[in-house]
Write a protein that holds these residues in place. Structure first.
Motif, mmCIF file in Angstrom:
data_model
loop_
_atom_site.group_PDB
_atom_site.id
_atom_site.type_symbol
_atom_site.label_atom_id
_atom_site.label_comp_id
_atom_site.label_asym_id
_atom_site.label_seq_id
_atom_site.Cartn_x
_atom_site.Cartn_y
_atom_site.Cartn_z
ATOM 1 N N UNK A 14 0.711 -1.242 0.232
ATOM 2 C CA UNK A 14 0.099 0.121 0.019
ATOM 3 C C UNK A 14 0.964 1.155 -0.235
ATOM 4 N N UNK A 15 0.615 2.099 -1.111
ATOM 5 C CA UNK A 15 1.719 3.060 -0.970
ATOM 6 C C UNK A 15 2.828 2.874 -1.808
ATOM 7 N N UNK A 16 3.979 3.786 -1.876
ATOM 8 C CA UNK A 16 5.057 3.808 -2.687
ATOM 9 C C UNK A 16 6.349 4.064 -1.715
ATOM 10 N N UNK A 17 6.290 3.580 -0.522
ATOM 11 C CA UNK A 17 7.283 3.971 0.389
ATOM 12 C C UNK A 17 8.507 3.346 0.030
ATOM 13 N N UNK A 18 8.357 2.103 -0.432
ATOM 14 C CA UNK A 18 9.582 1.353 -0.777
ATOM 15 C C UNK A 18 10.347 1.843 -1.938
ATOM 16 N N UNK A 19 9.838 2.516 -2.875
ATOM 17 C CA UNK A 19 10.396 2.831 -4.021
ATOM 18 C C UNK A 19 10.457 4.259 -4.355
ATOM 19 N N UNK A 356 17.373 -6.227 -11.235
ATOM 20 C CA UNK A 356 17.719 -5.964 -9.947
ATOM 21 C C UNK A 356 18.658 -4.582 -10.166
ATOM 22 N N UNK A 357 18.200 -3.563 -9.503
ATOM 23 C CA UNK A 357 19.029 -2.320 -9.636
ATOM 24 C C UNK A 357 20.118 -2.234 -8.896
ATOM 25 N N UNK A 358 21.435 -2.054 -9.666
ATOM 26 C CA UNK A 358 22.788 -2.056 -8.964
ATOM 27 C C UNK A 358 23.623 -0.863 -9.385
ATOM 28 N N UNK A 359 22.717 0.005 -10.026
ATOM 29 C CA UNK A 359 23.426 1.332 -10.461
ATOM 30 C C UNK A 359 23.810 2.337 -9.246
ATOM 31 N N UNK A 360 24.187 3.421 -9.516
ATOM 32 C CA UNK A 360 24.871 4.295 -8.511
ATOM 33 C C UNK A 360 23.777 5.493 -8.366
ATOM 34 N N UNK A 361 23.259 6.007 -9.630
ATOM 35 C CA UNK A 361 22.662 7.203 -9.559
ATOM 36 C C UNK A 361 21.376 7.235 -8.902
ATOM 37 N N UNK A 362 20.836 6.270 -8.509
ATOM 38 C CA UNK A 362 19.448 6.374 -7.618
ATOM 39 C C UNK A 362 19.725 5.420 -6.372
ATOM 40 N N UNK A 365 17.064 3.139 -4.795
ATOM 41 C CA UNK A 365 16.424 1.864 -5.783
ATOM 42 C C UNK A 365 17.391 0.607 -5.753
ATOM 43 N N UNK A 366 18.423 0.910 -4.972
ATOM 44 C CA UNK A 366 19.637 -0.168 -4.396
ATOM 45 C C UNK A 366 18.928 -1.674 -4.285
ATOM 46 N N UNK A 367 19.190 -2.780 -4.807
ATOM 47 C CA UNK A 367 18.569 -3.835 -4.590
ATOM 48 C C UNK A 367 17.270 -4.107 -4.947
ATOM 49 N N UNK A 368 16.506 -3.331 -5.415
ATOM 50 C CA UNK A 368 15.257 -3.468 -5.938
ATOM 51 C C UNK A 368 14.858 -3.914 -7.312
ATOM 52 N N UNK A 369 14.079 -4.950 -7.736
ATOM 53 C CA UNK A 369 13.851 -5.499 -8.873
ATOM 54 C C UNK A 369 12.673 -4.729 -9.475
ATOM 55 N N UNK A 370 12.944 -4.284 -10.671
ATOM 56 C CA UNK A 370 11.996 -3.498 -11.659
ATOM 57 C C UNK A 370 11.462 -4.135 -12.681
ATOM 58 N N UNK A 371 10.490 -4.520 -12.971
ATOM 59 C CA UNK A 371 9.854 -5.377 -14.056
ATOM 60 C C UNK A 371 8.397 -4.650 -14.578
ATOM 61 N N UNK A 372 7.887 -5.311 -15.340
ATOM 62 C CA UNK A 372 6.433 -4.641 -15.785
ATOM 63 C C UNK A 372 5.580 -5.653 -16.247
ATOM 64 N N UNK A 373 4.498 -5.072 -17.194
ATOM 65 C CA UNK A 373 3.565 -5.791 -17.681
ATOM 66 C C UNK A 373 3.277 -4.829 -19.395
ATOM 67 N N UNK A 386 6.353 -2.091 -12.566
ATOM 68 C CA UNK A 386 6.180 -2.621 -11.302
ATOM 69 C C UNK A 386 7.610 -2.811 -10.381
ATOM 70 N N UNK A 387 7.334 -3.276 -9.334
ATOM 71 C CA UNK A 387 8.635 -3.382 -8.499
ATOM 72 C C UNK A 387 8.502 -4.616 -7.396
ATOM 73 N N UNK A 388 9.663 -5.209 -7.252
ATOM 74 C CA UNK A 388 9.771 -6.114 -6.273
ATOM 75 C C UNK A 388 10.775 -5.865 -5.164
ATOM 76 N N UNK A 389 10.659 -5.921 -3.928
ATOM 77 C CA UNK A 389 11.701 -5.630 -2.683
ATOM 78 C C UNK A 389 11.542 -6.877 -1.777
ATOM 79 N N UNK A 390 12.688 -7.177 -1.608
ATOM 80 C CA UNK A 390 12.962 -8.605 -0.804
ATOM 81 C C UNK A 390 12.720 -8.092 0.723
#
Length: 814
Positions: A14-19, A356-362, A365-373, A386-390
């Motif tokens: 619920x909401x977007x706190x993680x991303x 899974x984002x492993x860049x440095x600019x954001x 976002x580190x360690x989060x998986x970005x995907x979509x539909x 969309x996104x997944x966070x462990x």
């Protein structure tokens, strides 16, 4: 059983706190038809490579699409997509991966890359049925003379397998952290994995107990394969089979190339192999009628298809000849209309795997998986990101964010086709406005490439800079500087309307994107109880004079010069096009206002108004406040900006995000070449004004590329003179632009045109510093040409050296 694993599935966040909120920056638009893969060569060049489904590998270099593709398969003997058409198709150029040793001199993998594409049937690769098409995995080499061009004649076919139908082709290629090539294949197409060409399938009466291709380990369909492209112990000797593959030596016809099975159509997968990555393999498997899923792929894993779709037991009588229990997904969601039967959110129809984002600019976002539909097949503008966070590192339990917070809409106004990654770990998406492979959008290719970029969040609370009241019963009266605003209906009858504007929106950084806006006011006195009051956007400018109607208001005071009245925008000047204010008929926001209290107005349209004023300040004419004019005795007195208490004055609270500004060279290009804004190629070494100064150098000097510039204007000069002790003093000058913060200037000398020594340097707009014996004598603005600067450097050459070459190296960062 697989359904017992449902407890480990993720649930909507619920909401977007993680991303963090992200911005999709356009990179290349209207120049690619249908992007299926976005990747990099890992060679330090910064180039992006895009598979365009009709059969071209395009190169994006320094944010521009090069005119010549790396590889063109549309004219080779295998006729990709036989040929591509304007209709929807899942065949074509589907995958690309560069060998890990692509940039390693003398390595076996030097200059080699691999492609996965569809071709016309060449032979009966699948004994069950003639193929609809053949999937081919081939190796190519880049041309020895041009790293941006492949040698078409270098093709070496590693692997081919027939596809009984035209869909579910998979197509992903990816080198793992182990240096092996992983290949994603679909189940062969049609539906249920039980038609002709599917193990045990029957076109006329599809049985419910057939094995299907995905569970049949004697064929390559519906699998993740793992091979050594440089080995030779595989069938046909064109590739190797790693000895630690899970089914090596099993026998009974089981294909040893298989790494994992039980997949329907893996579109796309990726390794979390960036800095601090886990090396896990994330795979999106496209569902059939109800559910889309994300899996963590492991060696020898069975992912359940054709029996299971997500965690749902589709065909319980499907045999399990492998004896390997299916592994459940880490995330799943339902198709539109299927949510009630699954208990899952309805988010889309065709999952698109990501990274899974492993860049440095954001960092957020580190360690989060970005995907979509992909979105609805026939509805452009429905692609979802969309996104997944462990929940905790290594737990294998993930939380789903149903729509990443973007500066624009999400779902996005396009179909989502793929995600990609550059050398730095930054993530991109490939989109398409239309559905068909070659279908155009306004006469242009409909594909687009965007990059996820960070934003800076900001908040501003502004006090009204102008306000006043209009009185229809006294059309030439006003209250421009009084302490009260009036709106609503008195008992005469008499309409009263308040006008107010917040010129301070110009203080919000240019390019910002408004996320919310709220107008806040305070009621001083009212009658009639709770009433609906609306704000409408004014379409004409107006003024605030010095009239003051007093606290009670009455019918206002005689208007003074520049007052806005019922009849005039500026009293003794321009009139309203429509008496009572010229405004948008649609309300920007509506709220209930009582006889006391602190009403506020907020809506998407209100934010849209503010956004338009940030983008085009000249259109900022503010709002008009209109009460319930159909009922008498509903008027309200509200505090104006003239009231003595600053807390009671009308306020506008704006929340916004600001994407990073374009690099100076990007701004330079789009100023002189507007099409560069969508990635159209502009040659950095071009010379449109025929002054023999390349475009990039003109930028470095602060010249216009459309105006002839004399060579002397560059300021580059050399002078050699005798110095003490038989030495020589070399004096060099060059011109630089401190505003070009994406440039590095290196002043270099050489005695042989082979080895160059940097004697002075300036980067990111900083003052020039000397190096290797170079002394900076001056770094000053050029009179009349600020901010351009002229730099003078001296170098003492050793005794006996009386000749030297000099050059200015300019390097752009991207």
């Amino acid at each position: 059983m697989r359904h017992a694993l449902a407890a480990f599935l993720c649930f909507p966040l619920i909401g977007y706190a993680a991303f963090p909120t992200l911005h999709l920056k356009p990179v290349v638009l209207s120049q690619i038809h249908s992007p299926t893969t976005i990747t990099n060569a890992g060679d330090g060049s910064g180039r992006l490579f895009v598979c365009d489904q009709p059969g071209l590998i395009r190169i994006i270099d320094a944010g521009m699409l090069l005119p010549t593709p790396l590889l063109d398969l549309t004219s080779n003997g295998l006729n990709v997509i036989y040929p591509a058409s304007t209709g929807y198709s899942e065949r074509g150029l589907l995958g690309l991966a560069f060998h890990p040793d692509f940039a390693t001199p003398s390595a076996t993998g030097e200059g080699k890359f691999y492609v996965y594409y569809s071709a016309n049937s060449q032979s009966n690769q699948n004994p069950s049925t003639p193929e609809n098409n053949v999937s081919i995995v081939s190796e190519f080499k880049v041309a020895s003379s041009n790293p941006n061009l492949a040698d078409l004649n270098s093709e070496r076919i590693l692997l081919t397998f027939g596809q009984p139908q035209g869909n579910h082709n998979g197509g992903q290629l990816e080198f793992g952290p182990d240096g092996m090539l992983y290949i994603g294949t679909g189940d062969g197409g049609s539906r249920d994995d039980n038609r002709s060409g599917h193990t045990g399938g029957d076109n006329s009466t599809p049985p419910t107990d057939n094995l299907g291709n995905s569970q049949d380990r004697s064929n390559l369909l519906g699998k993740i394969l793992r091979i050594d492209p440089l080995g030779n112990n595989g069938p046909g000797g064109q590739f190797g089979i790693p000895n630690d593959n899970p089914f090596v030596g099993v026998g009974s016809g089981v294909r040893e190339e298989i790494y994992a099975f039980g997949l329907r159509n893996p579109w796309r997968f990726s390794f979390d192999d960036g800095p601090s990555g886990t090396n896990r393999l994330f795979c999106a498997d496209v569902g059939q009628g109800k559910v889309e899923e994300v899996d963590l792929i492991t060696s020898g894993g069975n992912y359940g298809w054709r029996r299971f779709e997500g965690t749902f037991d589709l065909f319980p009588s499907t045999p399990n000849s492998s004896g390997i229990a299916p592994t459940g997904p880490i995330a799943q969601y339902a198709h539109p209309g299927e949510g009630p039967g699954t208990g899952l959110p309805e988010l889309g129809r065709s999952i698109i795997g990501g990274f899974v984002y492993r860049g440095t600019v954001i960092p957020a976002l580190q360690g989060k998986y970005i995907f979509g539909d992909y979105g609805q097949i026939t509805t452009p503008g429905s692609g979802r990101i969309m996104g997944l966070e462990e929940t905790s590192p290594g737990s294998g339990s993930f939380t789903l964010t149903q729509a990443l917070p973007l500066t624009g809409a999400n779902p996005i106004p396009s179909h989502l086709l793929c995600l990609g990654e550059d050398e730095s770990g930054e993530i991109y998406i490939g989109t398409k406005v239309t559905q068909g492979v070659l279908q155009l959008d306004n006469g242009l290719p409909a594909g687009g490439i965007y990059k996820f970029t960070p934003v800076t969040a900001g908040n501003s609370t502004l006090t009204a800079s102008r306000d006043g009241t209009l009185f229809d019963g006294a059309p030439n009266n006003a209250s421009g500087s009084g302490e009260r605003l009036f709106a609503g209906e008195t008992g005469q009858p008499s309409h009263r309307r308040a006008v107010l504007a917040f010129d301070g929106v110009t203080s919000i950084p240019a390019g910002s994107l408004v996320t919310s806006s709220t107008v806040m006011m305070e009621v001083a006195f009212g009658v009639g109880g709770n009433q609906s009051f609306t704000l409408h956007r004014l379409n004409e400018s107006w003024g605030e004079g010095t009239s003051n109607s007093g606290l009670s208001g009455g019918t206002g005071a005689a208007a003074t010069s520049n007052d806005a009245t019922w009849s005039h925008r500026f009293f003794n000047g321009a009139t309203w096009s429509n008496p009572g204010g010229t405004f948008a008929s649609m309300a920007s926001a509506t709220t209930t206002v009582g006889d006391v209290g602190s009403p506020s107005w907020a809506s998407i349209q209100l934010s849209t108004d503010v956004q338009s004023w940030i983008d085009t300040p000249s259109t900022n004419h503010g709002w008009i406040l209109i009460g319930n004019e159909a009922v008498s005795f509903t008027a309200k007195r509200l505090y104006s900006r003239e009231t003595s208490s600053s807390t009671l004055r009308p306020k506008l609270a704006v929340s916004y995000v600001t994407p990073p500004p374009p690099l100076p060279f990007e701004s330079f290009l789009t100023t002189h070449y507007p099409a560069a804004l969508i990635g159209q190629f502009v040659d950095p070494n071009g010379d449109d004004d025929d002054d023999s100064i390349p475009l990039q150098v003109e930028y470095a000097y602060g010249f216009s590329p459309a105006t002839y510039n004399a060579p002397a204007a560059t300021g580059f000069s050399t002078a050699l003179a005798p110095a003490a002790g038989g030495t020589s003093k070399l004096t060099l000058t060059f011109r630089r632009m401190p505003t070009s913060t994406d440039m590095t200037y290196n002043l270099q000398i050489s005695g042989n045109l082979t080895s160059w020594i940097t004697v002075a340097s300036s980067s990111a707009g900083t003052t020039t510093t000397g190096a290797n014996g170079g002394t900076v004598i001056s770094d000053n603005e050029i009179g009349g040409e600020a901010p351009a600067r002229l730099v003078t450097v001296e170098v003492i050459l050793p005794s006996g050296i009386d000749a030297q070459f000099a050059r200015l190296e300019t390097i752009r960062s991207f």
